[in-house]
Write an enzyme that holds these catalytic residues in place. Sequence first.
Site, PDB file in Angstrom:
ATOM      1  CE  LYS A 134       1.144  72.155  13.340  1.00 57.35           C
ATOM      2  NZ  LYS A 134      -0.050  72.434  12.642  1.00 57.35           N
TER       3      LYS A 134
ATOM      4  CG  HIS B 177       3.904  81.831 -12.439  1.00 59.15           C
ATOM      5  ND1 HIS B 177       2.905  82.666 -12.854  1.00 59.15           N
ATOM      6  CD2 HIS B 177       4.932  82.009 -13.308  1.00 59.15           C
ATOM      7  CE1 HIS B 177       3.292  83.309 -13.939  1.00 59.15           C
ATOM      8  NE2 HIS B 177       4.529  82.937 -14.241  1.00 59.15           N
TER       9      HIS B 177
ATOM     10  CB  SER C 255       0.297  71.967  18.254  1.00 59.57           C
ATOM     11  OG  SER C 255      -1.015  71.496  18.528  1.00 59.57           O
TER      12      SER C 255
ATOM     13  CD  GLU D 167       2.062  80.821  11.357  1.00 60.05           C
ATOM     14  OE1 GLU D 167       0.936  80.448  11.002  1.00 60.05           O
ATOM     15  OE2 GLU D 167       2.667  80.324  12.327  1.00 60.05           O
TER      16      GLU D 167
END
Length: 455
Positions: A280, A153, A274, A287
């Site tokens: 970043k 979980h 970024s 992704e």
Amino acid sequence: MWGGRFERGPAAIMEEINVSVEFDRRLAEQDLAGSRAHAAMLARQGIISPEDGEAIVTGLDQIAAEIREGRFAFSRALEDIHLNIESRLAQIIGAAAGRLHTARSRNDQVATDFRLWVRQACARAEAGLAALQRALLGQAEAHADTIMPGFTHLQPAQPVTFGHHCLAYVEMFARDKDRFAAAAARMNESPLGAAALAGTPFPIDREQTAKALGFDRPMRNSLDAVASRDFALDYLAAASIAAVHLSRLAEEIVIWATPSFGFVKLSDAFSTGSSIMPQKKNPDAAELVRAKIGRILGSFVALTTVMKGLALAYAKDLQEDKEAVFNGADALDLSLAAMAGMMDDLTAVPAKMRAAAEAGFPTATDLADWCVRELQTPFREAHHIAGAIVKRAEELGVTLDQVPLGEMQKIEPRINKAVYAVLPLEASVNARVSFGGTAPVRVREQIAYWREKLS
Ligand code: ARG
């Protein structure tokens, strides 16, 4: 090509919907191989003269060079790769070119070309998966005893090692490889010689062409040969399942790389910055791999839908098979390469993994097990005792092995100091020696098994 029955050329929109050469030119190499095998067979069987056979093969060789060197002028008016090549052959060798299509149809031709292409795609997928497995194995070797929280979980459950976690994916990708190998073996039969749908009255030798193209045997039923694309579905199904596994690993990388977890650092080579936030470092490759499943499974769904309810044998619907497979294969090949690169390059951060494991009281099961073993407590009751001790540890702001004995005894008076032997993370991990368990001794055995298998 079919001027005999026609008085006019196609409407512009007809050409637009019908044309496939923009994408089926990717079958050029396979088409040339199929035509070479067919021409050689026709000559050997005395269906065409040896001179015509030779002229055809020489012409095909020249076309192969033209395509390789980017000199071939593809024509949309000629619809597809097959007619483009045949028409160029006529320009090069003249009338003999017209004999190549004896005892053949574009229906068995395209089925043959496509099987050859998909067979290669299976081999590429197997190689890509093996490379990824080796990258994972490298991490497993380096981190056979690096402790991290194992999750259920996505909540800390029991400690495991990072090596064990990496090997879980090695197993999944091994099954994926098997699926591609099985698909490749199943599809390795030749449709060539099925002709349009019913076979041919010419004395062709299908064994010969099958062998020349590396197929195990000719397909037994000519209708099946031209109408079936389950070999492509097999590939896309295997690709979809592999992409599911890739997307799970990608998701974990995204989670691990976020500073809140900090379990891994991605290399600069596999991150992006970024345009506005200077701090970043984004896991874009992970992704994108996570997202590619959309294309790959989408291709499977698209082709399954094309095939559904299609009456035998060939129908032009089948031309829609190619882009689905090409799109899916491109996405899979790219995802495999990116994932192998990321796994090779990423740096695990054992301190962060350990801190996260400590914070989650993941040896609570070991505490309960100890009560069962040493105090003969029924497990359900032991579960309750351990739960109460976790609650106390939380209140005190300490890890389980830092809870004073007196505190534990307030909950279960019979607990003694021997319990501390099972509470550290190492103790928990080292104890899980069951076959397939996370104990470093077991993990090292699995690493040795995979080293041998992947070498
Ligand atoms: N471009 C066609 C395809 O990909 C080749 C086969 C055409 N056959 C036909 N009977 N029109 O399916």
